[in-house]
Design a protein around this motif. Structure first.
Motif, short mmCIF file in Angstrom:
data_model
loop_
_atom_site.label_atom_id
_atom_site.label_comp_id
_atom_site.label_asym_id
_atom_site.label_seq_id
_atom_site.Cartn_x
_atom_site.Cartn_y
_atom_site.Cartn_z
N ALA A 310 0.83 -1.21 0.00
CA ALA A 310 0.00 0.00 0.00
C ALA A 310 0.86 1.26 0.00
CB ALA A 310 -0.92 -0.01 1.23
N ARG A 311 1.97 1.22 0.72
CA ARG A 311 2.86 2.38 0.76
C ARG A 311 3.52 2.61 -0.60
NH1 ARG A 311 7.40 3.07 5.47
NH2 ARG A 311 7.96 5.25 5.13
N ALA A 312 3.96 1.53 -1.24
CA ALA A 312 4.55 1.66 -2.58
C ALA A 312 3.53 2.21 -3.57
CB ALA A 312 5.09 0.31 -3.04
N GLN A 313 2.30 1.76 -3.45
CA GLN A 313 1.25 2.26 -4.35
C GLN A 313 0.98 3.74 -4.11
OE1 GLN A 313 -1.68 -0.69 -3.26
NE2 GLN A 313 -1.45 -1.80 -5.20
N GLU A 314 1.03 4.17 -2.86
CA GLU A 314 0.86 5.60 -2.55
C GLU A 314 1.99 6.41 -3.19
OE1 GLU A 314 0.80 5.87 1.66
OE2 GLU A 314 -1.14 4.87 1.89
N GLU A 315 3.21 5.91 -3.08
CA GLU A 315 4.34 6.62 -3.68
C GLU A 315 4.25 6.66 -5.20
OE1 GLU A 315 7.62 5.73 -0.13
OE2 GLU A 315 7.71 4.59 -2.00
N ALA A 331 8.52 -6.39 -4.87
CA ALA A 331 8.93 -7.22 -3.74
C ALA A 331 7.74 -7.57 -2.86
CB ALA A 331 10.00 -6.50 -2.94
N ALA A 332 6.89 -6.58 -2.59
CA ALA A 332 5.71 -6.84 -1.76
C ALA A 332 4.76 -7.83 -2.44
CB ALA A 332 4.99 -5.53 -1.45
N LEU A 336 3.50 -11.60 -1.23
CA LEU A 336 2.06 -11.85 -1.08
C LEU A 336 1.57 -12.94 -2.02
CD1 LEU A 336 0.83 -8.15 -0.72
CD2 LEU A 336 0.91 -9.90 1.08
N GLY A 337 2.50 -13.57 -2.76
CA GLY A 337 2.14 -14.68 -3.62
C GLY A 337 1.64 -14.29 -4.99
N ARG A 362 19.67 -7.03 -3.93
CA ARG A 362 18.25 -7.36 -3.88
C ARG A 362 17.94 -8.38 -4.97
NH1 ARG A 362 14.13 -2.56 -2.74
NH2 ARG A 362 12.91 -4.46 -2.35
N PHE A 363 17.46 -9.54 -4.53
CA PHE A 363 17.30 -10.68 -5.42
C PHE A 363 15.85 -11.01 -5.74
CE2 PHE A 363 21.14 -11.60 -2.72
CZ PHE A 363 22.07 -11.21 -3.68
N GLU A 364 14.92 -10.15 -5.31
CA GLU A 364 13.51 -10.46 -5.54
C GLU A 364 13.16 -10.66 -7.02
OE1 GLU A 364 13.33 -7.57 -1.88
OE2 GLU A 364 14.55 -7.81 -3.71
#
Length: 438
Positions: A310-315, A331-332, A336-337, A362-364
């Motif tokens: 939600a924070r990334a979406q706000e940004e 990453a989020a 969350l699958g 960062r390997f995501e």
């Protein structure tokens, strides 16, 4: 006369070839030897060629897919943390590793002068204006490529541990050229000493201040740009205090020095590059207090990642062309699958341009592309990084997993073995190797 000319010409040719061999030999040396043998102004000549950014995906991301990812699935949950305490410092938790009598017991205090273990080359104004300052941390300047082990050793010194960055590095990165130490590896090391340790993401400035007020130094993982010639890189820092009047955190930096005053906004700007990851080390008896300070996301990973998304979406709603916000959203989504959505977010982050070193830490994206069955993307990204440096064990493991999925067991086994040669403690590669071994 002709003989002498030929002799001089042959001598010059031999000298030229010798210099060429020396030059080629220097280029083949591991970077830590270049740092020791070559004068600093000449060192950039010996750095390997590298791209300016992470390779971009071949296909353009459809706008409708991006729009769907920008829509929050549900309102952002409100944190149910305890009421914000006053700025009056409280006693720090008593460490379980008892320091010798000559070492002062760590406390939280507003000092009139720097403590004996914190003499700085460049004491910031924030130090004299500190609302909170934690004493008892031994500063250590990092050796070559060693910020993770050095920062962890500094944090452990607060609890009376007398080891050095050499001790932490022996476990965290047996190969000195290894470019990455993960937060999870640092947590595991602290727990091996009998301390508690926790790594979380999606922190914020007020949470960092609450932790410091309650007597807990905090390790954060951040972006770092100390030298334009070297470009962006990852870096660990240890927060030990803050000053509201100066608007700064006070931190121990293994590269820049002790007692560095860094503005809140600058900390957050670079901290965001690593999804605002933070590590708290604590005596086991202090876990209850930390649970109160951090709130429900202490042990609720799904809630933590939902709030992070939600924070990334706000940004992104405010800055839709921000590559790191797309990276954090990916990453989020991965955690969350939602692997297809995560892969799409990483595609967009790559399309917008990411620092070329980001996949050192960062390997995501590798994990998302593997989960989505995009094995050629995994191999292409691993190869792009390996052309620059062969010293990140995770790349061999991810490429090995992709090759295994494509049916190439022998090459996959060789890559898992190479990962373990770099870091014998890398359990993921060991498990994958055992799975493909007769």
């Amino acid at each position: 006369m002709g003989f002498h000319r030929k002799w001089i010409g042959l001598s010059l040719l031999v000298a030229f070839l010798s210099l060429g061999a020396i030059w080629e030999g220097l280029h083949r040396l591991p970077p830590r030897y270049i740092a020791r043998l070559v004068p600093e102004p000449l060192q950039p000549w010996f750095w390997p060629a590298h791209p300016e950014e992470v390779p971009t995906p071949m296909a353009t991301v459809p706008p409708e897919r991006l729009a769907a990812l920008l829509t929050p699935a549900a309102p952002r949950p409100s944190p149910t943390r305890t009421a914000r305490p006053s700025l009056t410092p409280v006693p720090s938790p008593s460490p379980t590793l008892t320091p010798p009598p000559s070492t002062p017991t760590p406390t939280v205090t507003r000092p009139a002068f720097p403590g004996p273990t914190q003499a700085a080359r460049n004491t910031p104004a924030a130090l004299d204006q500190a609302d909170v300052l934690l004493y008892g941390v031994r500063h250590m300047f990092q050796t070559w490529n060693n910020c993770g082990p050095a920062t962890l050793a500094m944090a452990l010194s607060f609890y009376g541990w007398h080891g050095s960055q050499r001790d932490t590095a022996a476990v965290l990165k047996p190969d000195p050229e290894d470019k990455n130490v993960s937060p999870e590896e640092m947590v595991a090391f602290a727990r091996s000493l009998g301390l508690g340790a926790r790594v979380r993401v999606n922190g914020d400035i007020e949470l960092l201040k609450r932790l410091l007020r309650s007597g807990f130094p905090v390790i954060i993982e951040t972006g770092f740009e100390p030298d334009p010639r070297q470009g962006w890189m990852g870096h660990y820092r240890l927060l030990i205090g803050y000053s509201e009047r100066a608007g700064q955190f006070i931190l121990m930096d293994s590269y820049m020095g002790p007692n560095q005053g860094v503005p809140y906004a600058e900390v957050d700007r670079y901290w965001r590059h690593f999804h605002r990851t933070y590590i708290v080390i604590y005596p086991p008896g202090a876990e209850g207090r930390l649970r109160e300070l951090i709130g429900p996301t202490w042990d609720d990973d799904r809630r933590m990642w939902e709030e992070a998304l939600a924070r990334a979406q706000e940004e992104l709603a405010a800055h839709p062309q921000e590559a790191f916000a797309w990276f954090n959203a990916g990453a989020a989504l991965l955690h969350l699958g939602r692997v297809e959505d995560a892969a799409t977010a990483f595609d967009q982050a790559r399309s917008l341009g990411l620092p070329w070193r980001i996949l050192w830490y960062r390997f995501e994206p590798f994990e998302a592309y593997l989960a989505a069955g995009r094995y050629t993307d995994v191999i292409a990204l691993a190869d792009a990084n390996l052309r620059v440096t062969p010293y990140v064990e995770e790349w061999y493991d991810y490429k090995g997993q992709a090759l295994l999925a494509l049916g190439d067991r022998e090459r996959a086994r060789a890559l898992f073995e190479q990962a373990l040669r770099i870091n014998p403690h890398f359990q993921a590669a060991r498990a994958h190797l055992e799975a493909v071994s007769p």
